[in-house]
Design a protein around this motif. Structure first.
Motif, PDB file in Angstrom:
ATOM      1  N   LEU A 306      51.064  37.473  51.564  1.00  0.00           N
ATOM      2  CA  LEU A 306      50.025  38.502  51.705  1.00  0.00           C
ATOM      3  C   LEU A 306      49.004  38.455  50.565  1.00  0.00           C
ATOM      4  O   LEU A 306      49.287  38.913  49.513  1.00  0.00           O
ATOM      5  N   PRO A 307      47.809  38.418  51.012  1.00  0.00           N
ATOM      6  CA  PRO A 307      46.670  38.485  49.693  1.00  0.00           C
ATOM      7  C   PRO A 307      46.739  39.907  49.535  1.00  0.00           C
ATOM      8  O   PRO A 307      47.133  40.974  50.359  1.00  0.00           O
ATOM      9  N   THR A 308      46.437  40.187  48.306  1.00  0.00           N
ATOM     10  CA  THR A 308      46.619  41.647  47.416  1.00  0.00           C
ATOM     11  C   THR A 308      45.478  42.164  47.034  1.00  0.00           C
ATOM     12  O   THR A 308      44.579  41.447  46.160  1.00  0.00           O
ATOM     13  N   ILE A 309      45.154  43.551  47.277  1.00  0.00           N
ATOM     14  CA  ILE A 309      44.383  44.160  46.530  1.00  0.00           C
ATOM     15  C   ILE A 309      44.987  45.112  45.531  1.00  0.00           C
ATOM     16  O   ILE A 309      45.614  45.913  45.844  1.00  0.00           O
ATOM     17  N   THR A 310      44.281  44.970  44.455  1.00  0.00           N
ATOM     18  CA  THR A 310      44.979  45.828  43.334  1.00  0.00           C
ATOM     19  C   THR A 310      43.841  46.473  42.326  1.00  0.00           C
ATOM     20  O   THR A 310      42.823  45.992  42.584  1.00  0.00           O
ATOM     21  N   SER A 311      44.372  47.044  41.195  1.00  0.00           N
ATOM     22  CA  SER A 311      43.569  47.295  40.231  1.00  0.00           C
ATOM     23  C   SER A 311      43.690  46.828  38.970  1.00  0.00           C
ATOM     24  O   SER A 311      44.412  46.030  38.837  1.00  0.00           O
ATOM     25  N   THR A 312      42.520  46.945  38.095  1.00  0.00           N
ATOM     26  CA  THR A 312      42.768  46.405  36.816  1.00  0.00           C
ATOM     27  C   THR A 312      43.652  46.762  35.891  1.00  0.00           C
ATOM     28  O   THR A 312      43.879  46.124  34.885  1.00  0.00           O
ATOM     29  N   GLU A 324      40.376  34.473  46.204  1.00  0.00           N
ATOM     30  CA  GLU A 324      41.533  33.434  46.752  1.00  0.00           C
ATOM     31  C   GLU A 324      42.705  33.756  47.094  1.00  0.00           C
ATOM     32  O   GLU A 324      43.154  33.506  48.452  1.00  0.00           O
ATOM     33  N   ASN A 325      43.260  34.904  46.414  1.00  0.00           N
ATOM     34  CA  ASN A 325      44.620  35.559  46.867  1.00  0.00           C
ATOM     35  C   ASN A 325      44.529  36.733  46.890  1.00  0.00           C
ATOM     36  O   ASN A 325      45.385  37.690  47.039  1.00  0.00           O
ATOM     37  N   GLY A 326      43.209  37.343  46.650  1.00  0.00           N
ATOM     38  CA  GLY A 326      43.122  39.134  46.771  1.00  0.00           C
ATOM     39  C   GLY A 326      41.875  39.319  46.116  1.00  0.00           C
ATOM     40  O   GLY A 326      40.870  38.562  45.704  1.00  0.00           O
ATOM     41  N   TYR A 327      41.894  40.568  45.815  1.00  0.00           N
ATOM     42  CA  TYR A 327      40.755  41.338  44.995  1.00  0.00           C
ATOM     43  C   TYR A 327      41.235  42.397  43.919  1.00  0.00           C
ATOM     44  O   TYR A 327      42.466  43.015  44.368  1.00  0.00           O
ATOM     45  N   VAL A 328      40.556  42.488  42.855  1.00  0.00           N
ATOM     46  CA  VAL A 328      40.772  43.563  41.780  1.00  0.00           C
ATOM     47  C   VAL A 328      39.477  44.387  41.512  1.00  0.00           C
ATOM     48  O   VAL A 328      38.507  43.815  41.748  1.00  0.00           O
ATOM     49  N   GLY A 329      40.076  45.572  41.423  1.00  0.00           N
ATOM     50  CA  GLY A 329      38.790  46.550  40.981  1.00  0.00           C
ATOM     51  C   GLY A 329      39.456  47.651  40.452  1.00  0.00           C
ATOM     52  O   GLY A 329      40.589  48.033  40.059  1.00  0.00           O
ATOM     53  N   ASP A 330      38.434  48.717  39.890  1.00  0.00           N
ATOM     54  CA  ASP A 330      38.696  49.795  39.027  1.00  0.00           C
ATOM     55  C   ASP A 330      39.602  50.666  40.208  1.00  0.00           C
ATOM     56  O   ASP A 330      39.095  50.871  41.279  1.00  0.00           O
ATOM     57  N   GLY A 348      40.393  36.228  60.560  1.00  0.00           N
ATOM     58  CA  GLY A 348      40.703  34.850  59.827  1.00  0.00           C
ATOM     59  C   GLY A 348      40.798  34.937  58.195  1.00  0.00           C
ATOM     60  O   GLY A 348      41.127  34.076  57.647  1.00  0.00           O
ATOM     61  N   ARG A 349      40.196  36.101  57.595  1.00  0.00           N
ATOM     62  CA  ARG A 349      40.030  36.032  56.062  1.00  0.00           C
ATOM     63  C   ARG A 349      41.537  36.047  55.442  1.00  0.00           C
ATOM     64  O   ARG A 349      41.796  35.372  54.726  1.00  0.00           O
ATOM     65  N   ALA A 350      42.143  36.755  55.934  1.00  0.00           N
ATOM     66  CA  ALA A 350      43.459  37.253  55.211  1.00  0.00           C
ATOM     67  C   ALA A 350      44.433  35.986  55.256  1.00  0.00           C
ATOM     68  O   ALA A 350      45.257  35.564  54.768  1.00  0.00           O
ATOM     69  N   ALA A 351      44.256  35.477  56.635  1.00  0.00           N
ATOM     70  CA  ALA A 351      45.374  34.344  57.047  1.00  0.00           C
ATOM     71  C   ALA A 351      44.679  33.106  56.265  1.00  0.00           C
ATOM     72  O   ALA A 351      45.510  32.281  55.998  1.00  0.00           O
ATOM     73  N   ALA A 352      43.477  32.932  55.929  1.00  0.00           N
ATOM     74  CA  ALA A 352      43.100  31.737  55.334  1.00  0.00           C
ATOM     75  C   ALA A 352      43.547  31.616  53.560  1.00  0.00           C
ATOM     76  O   ALA A 352      43.537  30.636  52.999  1.00  0.00           O
ATOM     77  N   MET A 353      44.058  33.137  53.215  1.00  0.00           N
ATOM     78  CA  MET A 353      44.587  33.210  51.759  1.00  0.00           C
ATOM     79  C   MET A 353      45.941  33.373  51.729  1.00  0.00           C
ATOM     80  O   MET A 353      46.419  33.440  50.747  1.00  0.00           O
TER      81      MET A 353
END
Length: 381
Positions: A306-312, A324-330, A348-353
């Protein structure tokens, strides 16, 4: 080796407790004589090691949590001193241990993050520090990290190692990076084939609808209110969100979702002993936590592809490669969180990651973690 591990209580949903269980198992397999010093370990596996129960009385009226922790610390210190142990490893802030595992991170750092989130000024930050509980924890943290008996600090992320140096000046040679291990067979992308259709059908979520997953307690610290607001701001109205975990504010969060107009697309499941079906059903994982040294749930999600969104301010951020495998932000940047959600909700974006997500934790097997622990103990024995 004769080893003592100190942890005050067992929580079946706690990441630190799962680490202790794995460490105990690895040490027993190595033939070490292992003793667990605890107030209560009820409901946990207890095979292969001895247990010392430290459950002294304390005043619930005068002192509360600080009195509870102080009474356990005094008892544990005595048990460590009298046990004739080669290695004493504490998962609590107790001066006198030889190894401290900073699974809960740095308390001084957590207070700074919390103050920022609550938009508190200097006066209220100062009042926070005067709280009996926080004052006790900060004093214990400093006393332990400057105690002559302390040989090593196990940091479960680079974030924690950097904070140990920034807040307390812990020498780099005392810091050892041993990230949490994850069962790479138990948590695997094949869970999608086993659970995606069945669980989505049971929850009334369309097979192709973008589905985000949050797993964890501590809703305020881990960002559930902010996640709900960012989710409500998405342009797409097709995405769904699963919130898996227990918290005193669960009903309040459900009401917040309703007030934001997303109640029909958000499912609150409460705590679950087996979270694997939810990893299997989801497309992506999201944890906009205000502070989390190294969340097991994020490791498990990545292991499941599962691509993952998390914080700094989350330890797992060091393993996220943007896009590539997720995103990071404040953690407090809601518009950015909304954009990250929308990016992973695109067809298709999550599946591609998924492959990149799995690959990013491939080196964090339970066996690898155990090997690093045992190597550390041998170097100090």
């Amino acid at each position: 080796m004769k080893i003592a591990i100190v942890r005050q209580r067992y929580n079946p949903y706690g990441g630190a407790e799962r680490f202790v269980e794995r460490a105990l198992g690895a040490l027993v397999q190595e033939g070490a004589q292992v003793t667990l010093i605890t107030r209560s370990w009820d409901g946990a596996p207890a095979a292969g090691f001895a247990q010392i129960t430290c459950d002294p009385p304390y005043s619930r009226l005068w002192g509360g949590r600080a009195a509870r922790d102080a009474s356990f610390a005094r008892c544990a210190q005595q048990a460590m001193a009298e046990g004739g142990f080669d290695i004493t490893q504490s998962h609590e802030r107790i001066p006198g241990c030889r190894i401290f595992r900073a699974g809960d991170g740095v308390h001084a750092a957590w207070l700074e993050h919390r103050a920022r989130a609550r938009a508190r000024g200097g006066l209220t930050r100062w009042l926070d520090r005067l709280s009996g509980f926080h004052r006790y924890i900060l004093a214990q943290e400093r006393a332990m990290l400057t105690h002559p008996a302390l040989a090593r600090v196990i940091c479960n992320s680079r974030l924690v190692a950097e904070e140990m140096q920034r807040y307390y000046g812990v020498p780099e040679e005392k810091l050892v990076l041993i990230e949490n291990g994850v069962d790479l067979e138990h948590f695997h992308p094949r869970l999608a084939a086993a659970h995606r259709v069945e669980l989505r059908g049971r929850l009334g979520i369309a097979a192709e609808a973008p589905l985000f997953l949050y797993v964890g307690g501590g809703f305020e610290r881990k960002g559930v209110p902010r996640l709900l607001r960012a989710f409500a701001a998405m342009a797409s109205q097709e995405a769904h969100l699963l919130v898996v975990g227990g918290d005193r504010s669960l009903k309040a969060m459900s009401r917040l979702a309703d007030s934001l107009g997303i109640g029909e697309r958000v499912v609150f499941t409460g705590p679950q002993k087996d979270v694997r079906p939810y990893y299997g059903a989801a497309d992506a994982f999201v944890l906009p936590t205000l502070y989390d040294p190294m969340p097991n749930a994020a490791l498990e999600a990545l292991a499941c592809g599962l691509p993952t969104i998390t914080s700094t301010s989350c330890g797992i951020a060091a393993r996220i490669r943007e896009g590539e495998n997720g995103y990071v932000g404040d953690a407090l940047d809601l518009p950015l969180l909304t954009r990250h959600l929308e990016a992973l909700a695109a067809p298709g974006r999550a599946a591609a990651m998924r492959d990149a997500a799995r690959a990013s934790v491939q080196d964090l097997s339970l066996a690898a973690m155990a090997e690093r622990l045992v190597a550390l103990y041998r170097s100090l024995a």
